[in-house]
Design an enzyme around this catalytic site. Structure first.
Site, mmCIF file in Angstrom:
data_model
loop_
_atom_site.group_PDB
_atom_site.id
_atom_site.type_symbol
_atom_site.label_atom_id
_atom_site.label_comp_id
_atom_site.label_asym_id
_atom_site.label_seq_id
_atom_site.Cartn_x
_atom_site.Cartn_y
_atom_site.Cartn_z
ATOM 1 N N SER A 181 -0.425 7.098 0.143
ATOM 2 C CA SER A 181 0.481 8.115 -0.409
ATOM 3 C C SER A 181 0.141 8.476 -1.851
ATOM 4 C CB SER A 181 1.924 7.603 -0.378
ATOM 5 O OG SER A 181 2.249 7.141 0.903
HETATM 6 N N1 SAH Z 1 1.903 2.512 2.831
HETATM 7 C C1 SAH Z 1 0.523 2.867 3.066
HETATM 8 C C2 SAH Z 1 0.329 4.297 3.508
HETATM 9 C C3 SAH Z 1 1.004 4.577 4.785
HETATM 10 S S1 SAH Z 1 0.218 5.732 5.854
HETATM 11 C C4 SAH Z 1 -0.334 2.585 1.855
HETATM 12 O O1 SAH Z 1 0.182 2.188 0.802
HETATM 13 O O2 SAH Z 1 -1.543 2.764 1.968
HETATM 14 C C5 SAH Z 1 1.270 5.388 7.240
HETATM 15 C C6 SAH Z 1 0.828 4.191 8.035
HETATM 16 O O3 SAH Z 1 1.820 3.965 9.026
HETATM 17 C C7 SAH Z 1 -0.484 4.412 8.791
HETATM 18 O O4 SAH Z 1 -1.394 3.413 8.470
HETATM 19 C C8 SAH Z 1 -0.054 4.357 10.263
HETATM 20 O O5 SAH Z 1 -1.039 3.781 11.100
HETATM 21 C C9 SAH Z 1 1.196 3.506 10.193
HETATM 22 N N2 SAH Z 1 2.121 3.661 11.325
HETATM 23 C C10 SAH Z 1 2.422 4.772 12.044
HETATM 24 N N3 SAH Z 1 3.325 4.495 12.994
HETATM 25 C C11 SAH Z 1 3.604 3.162 12.889
HETATM 26 C C12 SAH Z 1 4.460 2.266 13.602
HETATM 27 N N4 SAH Z 1 5.204 2.658 14.634
HETATM 28 N N5 SAH Z 1 4.491 0.983 13.205
HETATM 29 C C13 SAH Z 1 3.735 0.534 12.168
HETATM 30 N N6 SAH Z 1 2.892 1.335 11.469
HETATM 31 C C14 SAH Z 1 2.836 2.629 11.821
#
Ligand code: SAH
Length: 246
Positions: free
Chosen positions: A96
């Site tokens: 993000s």
């Molecule tokens: N917080 C992260 C960025 C998040 S991007 C950072 O600091 O880098 C969103 C992430 O959520 C992605 O890696 C995606 O694979 C994950 N995601 C999507 N759906 C999900 C779910 N149901 N459970 C766990 N992770 C999930």
């Protein structure tokens, strides 16, 4: 070889010795210079993108200064790690925008004693920031490779109070519930009730919600009362459902 020739060879050897030394010194200076400039970029990020937009929690600002964001992005993005936008981290996912990381961290009003759950580990960057603000961080990632990479990265960087689980965040982490704070960094169409149920009394949940038009929502639990407010509009990757989810 005559005496003049031997002396000439000695001179060449000495010169090339000092040349090697000079090159080595320059590399150290360059190496140090690179570190310094990344530190400057990080400081600028905190001042211009985060403080200037109104994030004022001293602990959040200190955490954003401390965590080396460039260590959480793929090599080709190291030089842009401190810019004002999200970056790709592979598998179609993104880390993000720094301001959003700081804003969401501030909204949790952490003071250092809390147990926090994050859904969407991604690169592990947000988890590292949270680890400096709370006592324990539990984070769930659905993409196995990202989960494994973040586990190693967080361990190597010394963030020892973070536990990463590969799994579906829709289920939360019932064995560790209740949580004082929960943060979603992927956007569900509706905030899952399972996660609200895993919030402790007095707890705060911050999450994007929606598909195309996403709101950044703050939910607070006080006894049986659940309050909800929208802070701003955001764009996150979708929170996907695990294969075995009904
Ligand atoms: N917080 C992260 C960025 C998040 S991007 C950072 O600091 O880098 C969103 C992430 O959520 C992605 O890696 C995606 O694979 C994950 N995601 C999507 N759906 C999900 C779910 N149901 N459970 C766990 N992770 C999930």
């Amino acid at each position: 070889m005559n005496q003049a020739g031997i002396e000439y060879m000695e001179l060449v050897k000495r010169r090339s010795g000092s040349l090697m030394c000079l090159i080595a010194c320059l590399c150290v200076v360059c190496g140090a210079g690179k570190e310094v400039s990344l530190e400057n970029l990080r400081e600028n990020m905190v001042k211009k993108q985060i403080e200037a937009r109104g994030v004022s929690d001293r602990r959040v600002l200190a955490a954003m200064r401390s965590v080396e964001r460039h260590r959480f992005v793929p090599d080709q993005h190291i030089t842009t790690a401190y810019e004002d936008h999200p970056l790709p981290i592979g598998y179609g996912q993104t880390i993000s925008q720094p301001y959003i990381v700081a804003l969401m961290s501030e909204l949790l009003r952490l003071d250092g004693d809390e147990k926090v759950l994050e859904i969407g580990t991604g690169s592990g960057y947000q988890a590292a920031v949270l680890s400096l603000l709370a006592k324990e961080v539990y984070t769930i990632e659905i993409v196995e490779q990202l989960g494994k990479l973040s586990t190693m990265r967080l361990k190597n960087l010394g963030y020892t109070n973070v536990a990463v689980r590969v799994g579906d965040g829709y289920r939360g982490w019932p064995e560790k519930a209740p949580f004082d704070a929960i943060m979603l960094t992927a956007s569900p169409p509706r905030i899952p009730q399972t996660l609200i149920d895993q919030l402790a009394d007095g707890g705060i949940l911050v999450a994007p919600e929606g598909e195309f038009n996403q709101e950044l929502v703050v939910i607070e639990k006080r006894g049986n009362t659940i309050s909800r407010r929208t802070v701003t509009y955001v764009r996150f990757v979708p929170m996907v459902r695990g294969a075995r989810e009904p």
